[in-house]
Design a protein around this motif. Structure first.
Motif, short mmCIF file in Angstrom:
data_model
loop_
_atom_site.label_atom_id
_atom_site.label_comp_id
_atom_site.label_asym_id
_atom_site.label_seq_id
_atom_site.Cartn_x
_atom_site.Cartn_y
_atom_site.Cartn_z
N ALA A 1 18.71 -21.83 43.14
CA ALA A 1 19.54 -22.44 42.09
C ALA A 1 19.37 -21.68 40.77
O ALA A 1 20.34 -21.28 40.14
CB ALA A 1 19.16 -23.91 41.91
N GLY A 2 18.11 -21.49 40.36
CA GLY A 2 17.85 -20.82 39.09
C GLY A 2 18.43 -19.42 39.06
O GLY A 2 19.08 -19.01 38.09
N ALA B 1 11.68 -20.09 52.14
CA ALA B 1 11.25 -20.68 53.42
C ALA B 1 12.40 -21.29 54.20
O ALA B 1 12.23 -21.70 55.35
CB ALA B 1 10.17 -21.73 53.17
N TRP C 1 4.67 -17.95 34.68
CA TRP C 1 4.76 -18.78 33.48
C TRP C 1 5.09 -20.19 33.92
O TRP C 1 5.96 -20.39 34.75
CB TRP C 1 5.88 -18.28 32.55
N ALA D 1 6.43 -23.82 32.65
CA ALA D 1 7.01 -24.65 31.59
C ALA D 1 6.25 -25.97 31.54
O ALA D 1 5.89 -26.53 32.58
CB ALA D 1 8.49 -24.89 31.86
N GLY E 1 11.87 -29.06 44.46
CA GLY E 1 11.46 -30.40 44.91
C GLY E 1 10.01 -30.73 44.61
O GLY E 1 9.28 -29.95 43.99
N HIS F 1 10.28 -33.68 53.60
CA HIS F 1 10.94 -32.38 53.54
C HIS F 1 11.75 -32.18 52.26
O HIS F 1 11.78 -31.09 51.69
CB HIS F 1 11.88 -32.29 54.75
N TYR F 2 12.43 -33.22 51.79
CA TYR F 2 13.43 -32.99 50.74
C TYR F 2 13.64 -34.25 49.92
O TYR F 2 13.66 -35.35 50.46
CB TYR F 2 14.76 -32.60 51.41
N GLY G 1 20.04 -27.59 41.63
CA GLY G 1 19.18 -27.41 42.80
C GLY G 1 18.48 -28.71 43.17
O GLY G 1 18.93 -29.80 42.81
N GLU G 2 17.36 -28.57 43.88
CA GLU G 2 16.72 -29.77 44.44
C GLU G 2 16.23 -30.73 43.36
O GLU G 2 16.12 -31.93 43.61
CB GLU G 2 15.59 -29.36 45.39
N THR H 1 21.60 -27.71 55.75
CA THR H 1 22.43 -26.59 55.26
C THR H 1 23.18 -26.92 53.97
O THR H 1 23.75 -26.04 53.34
CB THR H 1 23.50 -26.07 56.26
N ASN H 2 23.18 -28.20 53.57
CA ASN H 2 23.89 -28.55 52.34
C ASN H 2 23.04 -28.31 51.09
O ASN H 2 23.55 -28.38 49.99
CB ASN H 2 24.33 -30.02 52.37
N LEU I 1 22.64 -25.21 45.97
CA LEU I 1 22.01 -24.26 45.03
C LEU I 1 23.03 -23.27 44.48
O LEU I 1 23.12 -23.05 43.27
CB LEU I 1 20.89 -23.44 45.69
C1 LIG Z 1 10.65 -25.11 55.00
C2 LIG Z 1 11.99 -25.44 54.44
C3 LIG Z 1 13.15 -25.04 55.10
C4 LIG Z 1 14.41 -25.34 54.57
N1 LIG Z 1 15.53 -24.94 55.24
C5 LIG Z 1 16.75 -25.18 54.70
C6 LIG Z 1 17.94 -24.68 55.32
O1 LIG Z 1 17.92 -24.00 56.33
N2 LIG Z 1 19.13 -24.97 54.73
C7 LIG Z 1 19.23 -25.70 53.59
O2 LIG Z 1 20.33 -25.92 53.10
N3 LIG Z 1 18.10 -26.17 52.98
C8 LIG Z 1 16.88 -25.91 53.51
N4 LIG Z 1 15.75 -26.38 52.88
C9 LIG Z 1 15.89 -27.01 51.56
C10 LIG Z 1 16.11 -25.95 50.51
O3 LIG Z 1 15.51 -24.75 50.92
C11 LIG Z 1 15.55 -26.35 49.16
O4 LIG Z 1 16.04 -27.61 48.81
C12 LIG Z 1 15.96 -25.34 48.11
O5 LIG Z 1 15.59 -24.04 48.51
C13 LIG Z 1 15.40 -25.63 46.72
O6 LIG Z 1 15.82 -24.60 45.87
P1 LIG Z 1 15.63 -24.67 44.30
O7 LIG Z 1 16.23 -23.44 43.74
O8 LIG Z 1 16.10 -25.97 43.80
O9 LIG Z 1 14.05 -24.65 44.11
P2 LIG Z 1 12.90 -23.70 44.71
O10 LIG Z 1 13.38 -22.67 45.60
O11 LIG Z 1 11.86 -24.64 45.20
O12 LIG Z 1 12.39 -22.98 43.40
C14 LIG Z 1 11.77 -23.69 42.35
C15 LIG Z 1 11.42 -22.69 41.27
O13 LIG Z 1 10.94 -23.37 40.13
C16 LIG Z 1 9.77 -22.76 39.65
N5 LIG Z 1 9.03 -23.77 38.91
C17 LIG Z 1 8.69 -25.02 39.29
N6 LIG Z 1 8.03 -25.62 38.30
C18 LIG Z 1 7.95 -24.76 37.27
C19 LIG Z 1 7.38 -24.79 35.98
N7 LIG Z 1 6.76 -25.87 35.53
N8 LIG Z 1 7.48 -23.69 35.20
C20 LIG Z 1 8.10 -22.56 35.65
N9 LIG Z 1 8.67 -22.48 36.86
C21 LIG Z 1 8.58 -23.57 37.66
C22 LIG Z 1 9.10 -22.22 40.88
O14 LIG Z 1 8.20 -21.20 40.55
C23 LIG Z 1 10.32 -21.70 41.65
O15 LIG Z 1 10.67 -20.44 41.18
C24 LIG Z 1 14.50 -26.07 53.38
C25 LIG Z 1 13.34 -26.47 52.71
C26 LIG Z 1 12.11 -26.18 53.24
C27 LIG Z 1 10.90 -26.67 52.50
#
Ligand SMILES: Cc1cc2nc3c(=O)[nH]c(=O)nc-3n(C[C@H](O)[C@H](O)[C@H](O)COP(=O)(O)OP(=O)(O)OC[C@H]3O[C@@H](n4cnc5c(N)ncnc54)[C@H](O)[C@@H]3O)c2cc1C
Length: 591
Positions: free
Chosen positions: A23-24, A53, A169, A171, A209, A357-358, A389-390, A404-405, A410
């Motif tokens: 997402a970011g 992952a 870093w 936040a 998450g 998981h989510y 994002g999550e 997959t949603n 994101l």
């Molecule tokens: C094992 C696994 C398999 C999955 N498989 C699928 C799939 O096949 N299909 C699907 O649609 N979804 C899947 N999901 C769900 C999906 O992957 C996640 O919901 C999604 O990737 C979350 O993305 P995000 O960008 O919101 O956050 P993330 O990818 O979790 O990234 C969070 C970011 O925030 C940063 N961060 C957090 N706190 C701070 C802070 N205080 N200061 C600075 N940085 C910070 C972290 O360093 C990281 O860079 C899966 C989840 C898991 C756990």
């Protein structure tokens, strides 16, 4: 004291994005390409964010392998959400999905291919053709490493667009003025232990998450809900936090995920009698029913004595797919099974159990990514703050997300937020607004209190107690008694979090300090979850209450809003009206 505070180093950016997951980085790419100065903060190297992952795929109605269209995808998502999803946002996401995926393809994302060159798509839970008739092939996949491919693609694009990364870093808090506008964040540079004020015309939370508040979780250790803690402390609500997804197939005893893509490829769940029990619970979709449904069915089998081995799990059989398919489509799954379950799935089934998981809930946001609050029934945008994002509740997943949603969410909302910030940026082109000292003081005082405390409880002990309590009180099936006990226990634990201490006060890469700060975020998530769950007197999606086994649309077709102060609850209506099409009215959810 004031002199010390004023000396905090400061940096200024057009936009600060907290989080370098899918997402970011999709958002920052849009911003950097538009020429804005953008800082992306991450606790870990960007490509180690949890998105890496993700295994199974990203959903889009490309129709490459079976007939499909976005309207069916929308219907499945509304139904999957148990009607708690907002239909305007769901329409927006499902319509955008094919474009979002083609864009990733053009960015160079290495999807698997069909013989004719189109993107390979596999079936996934709850995704159907013709409004529930039969499973459809909608999950665009790069073997079982889709998130890995996606995240690396986005990182490389960001490097090319000259996004500035602040790696390692953390936040700490949102900075706000009297009017409640968000003006940036305080952040800890882990390498030096220094705290900075990062001023921003716009701040984007993309922190992922918080699955680590449970003892058994498929989530990365960094998934501690920092963005949610920051929002809660700033007086903003958290939405629908009672809804947490248990993924049906975590490796028993280890928690590591086995993707739903295994069942998409034809894997099946068996109980100790070798029975394919999902045929009984979901005659049409069987093993590919949505996750809340499959998890409950598995739990039921285990509770009724049909669990395998010591009775604590069921098994996922895939040997019948053959070595070639397993090695080609599911290579990481084979590796995980060998490493974490000590079985080779080419020969033996994998022991699995529902595992957290989510989070479906999060920081309330509209489909442009703007964070919104609700007062007296009126929705109000929080100036200068976005969530994607999550960590955000848009809400496209409602009470239960379809597999997959999330990857789709994101990129669709990361891009939409980026576009919205760029479009509205000229209005915010004034110089940075002054940040009230009190806002900075609040954050520094929090850190100073932790730093100066020399005795107290161990972070690990309190953290473990939270995880055990969540696991026990907020499981696949819930009861009012368990939930109410959970609320009390978590509030007691919140008091203990106020008394945590660590001995190591060194500045450079002090992980004890980081873990303590993370715990102050996790407790907010745990409080929100237990309190929201204990007040929702119905069963919907991932909230399955034995005391109230039915969905109650008369009283509960509404979003929960939880506020940290006093653990107060409020509610707001679900957006049933889509953007251009007719509403899908609530009906019974069978598969
Ligand atoms: C094992 C696994 C398999 C999955 N498989 C699928 C799939 O096949 N299909 C699907 O649609 N979804 C899947 N999901 C769900 C999906 O992957 C996640 O919901 C999604 O990737 C979350 O993305 P995000 O960008 O919101 O956050 P993330 O990818 O979790 O990234 C969070 C970011 O925030 C940063 N961060 C957090 N706190 C701070 C802070 N205080 N200061 C600075 N940085 C910070 C972290 O360093 C990281 O860079 C899966 C989840 C898991 C756990």
């Amino acid at each position: 004291m004031a002199a010390v505070k004023n000396s905090l180093p400061r940096r200024q950016f057009d936009v600060v994005v907290v989080g370098a997951g899918g997402a970011g980085m999709r958002c920052s790419l849009q911003l950097a390409q538009a020429g804005l100065s953008v800082a992306v903060l991450s606790k870990v190297f960007p490509t180690r964010s949890h998105t890496v992952a993700a295994q199974g795929g990203i959903g889009a109605s490309l129709g490459n392998m079976s007939e499909d269209n976005w309207y069916w995808h929308m219907y499945d998502t509304v139904k999957g959400s148990d009607w708690l999803g907002d239909q305007d946002a769901i329409e927006f996401m499902c319509r955008e999905a094919p474009n979002a995926v083609y864009e990733l393809e053009h960015f160079g994302m290495p999807f698997d291919r069909n013989p004719n060159g189109t993107i390979y798509q596999r079936p996934f839970g709850g995704h159907t053709s013709n409004f529930g008739e039969k499973p459809v092939q909608r999950a665009c996949a790069a073997a079982d490493r889709t998130g890995h491919a996606l995240l690396h693609t986005l990182y490389q694009r960001n490097v090319a667009a000259r996004t500035q990364f602040f790696v390692e870093w953390m936040a700490l808090d949102l900075l706000r003025n009297e009017a409640g506008d968000v003006l940036g964040v305080t952040a800890l540079e882990m390498e030096t232990g220094d705290i900075y004020v990062l001023e921003a015309k716009t701040t984007v939370l993309a922190t992922g998450g918080a699955g680590r508040i449970w003892a058994a979780s498929t989530n990365a250790f960094i998934n501690t809900g920092d963005g949610l803690g920051m929002a809660a402390r700033a007086g903003l609500p958290l939405q629908d936090m009672e809804f947490w997804q248990f993924h049906p197939t975590g490796v028993a005893g280890a928690g590591v995920l086995i993707t739903e893509g295994v069942r998409g490829e034809g894997g099946i769940l068996l109980n100790k009698d070798g029975e394919r029990f999902m045929e009984r619970y979901a005659p049409t979709l069987k093993d590919l029913a949505p996750r809340d449904f499959v998890s409950r069915s598995m739990d039921q089998e285990i509770k009724e004595g049909r669990g395998c081995g010591d009775g604590s799990h069921v098994v996922l059989k895939l040997d019948h797919l053959g070595a070639e398919t397993i090695n080609k489509r599911l290579p990481s799954i084979r590796e995980i099974a060998i490493r974490f379950a000590n079985v080779d799935p080419i020969k033996e089934p994998i022991p699995v159990v529902p595992t957290i998981h989510y989070q479906m809930g999060g920081i309330p946001a509209n489909y442009n990514g703007q964070v919104v609050t609700t007062k007296d029934g009126q929705t109000k945008v929080v100036n200068g703050l976005y969530a994607i994002g999550e960590c955000a509740a848009v809400s496209v997943h409602g009470a239960n997300r379809l597999g997959t949603n999330s990857l789709l969410d994101l990129v669709v909302f990361g891009r939409a937020a980026g576009n919205h910030i760029v479009a509205s940026h000229p209005e915010r082109q004034h110089s940075h607004q002054p940040i009230p000292e009190s806002s900075i003081d609040y954050s520094l005082d929090r850190v100073n209190k932790l730093e100066s405390r020399t005795s107290g409880e161990k972070v690990q002990d309190v953290g473990n107690a939270i995880r055990v309590s969540m696991q026990h009180h907020c499981g696949v099936f819930r009861t009012m008694k368990l939930l109410n006990e959970g609320v009390d226990q978590i509030e007691e634990l919140a008091k203990r979090v106020d008394n945590i201490a660590y001995q190591d006060k060194s500045k450079v890469f002090n992980t004890a300090r980081v873990e303590a700060l993370e715990l102050t975020n996790m407790i907010e998530v745990a409080r929100a979850t237990t309190k929201s769950a204990a007040n929702r007197k119905e069963s919907r999606g991932a909230q399955a209450l034995s005391d109230y086994p039915e969905r109650d649309d008369v009283n509960w077709l509404k979003h929960t809003l939880w506020y940290s102060e006093g653990s107060r609850l409020d509610y707001k209506p679900v957006q049933l009206k889509p953007l251009t099409v007719e509403t899908f009215p609530p009906k019974a959810r069978t598969f």
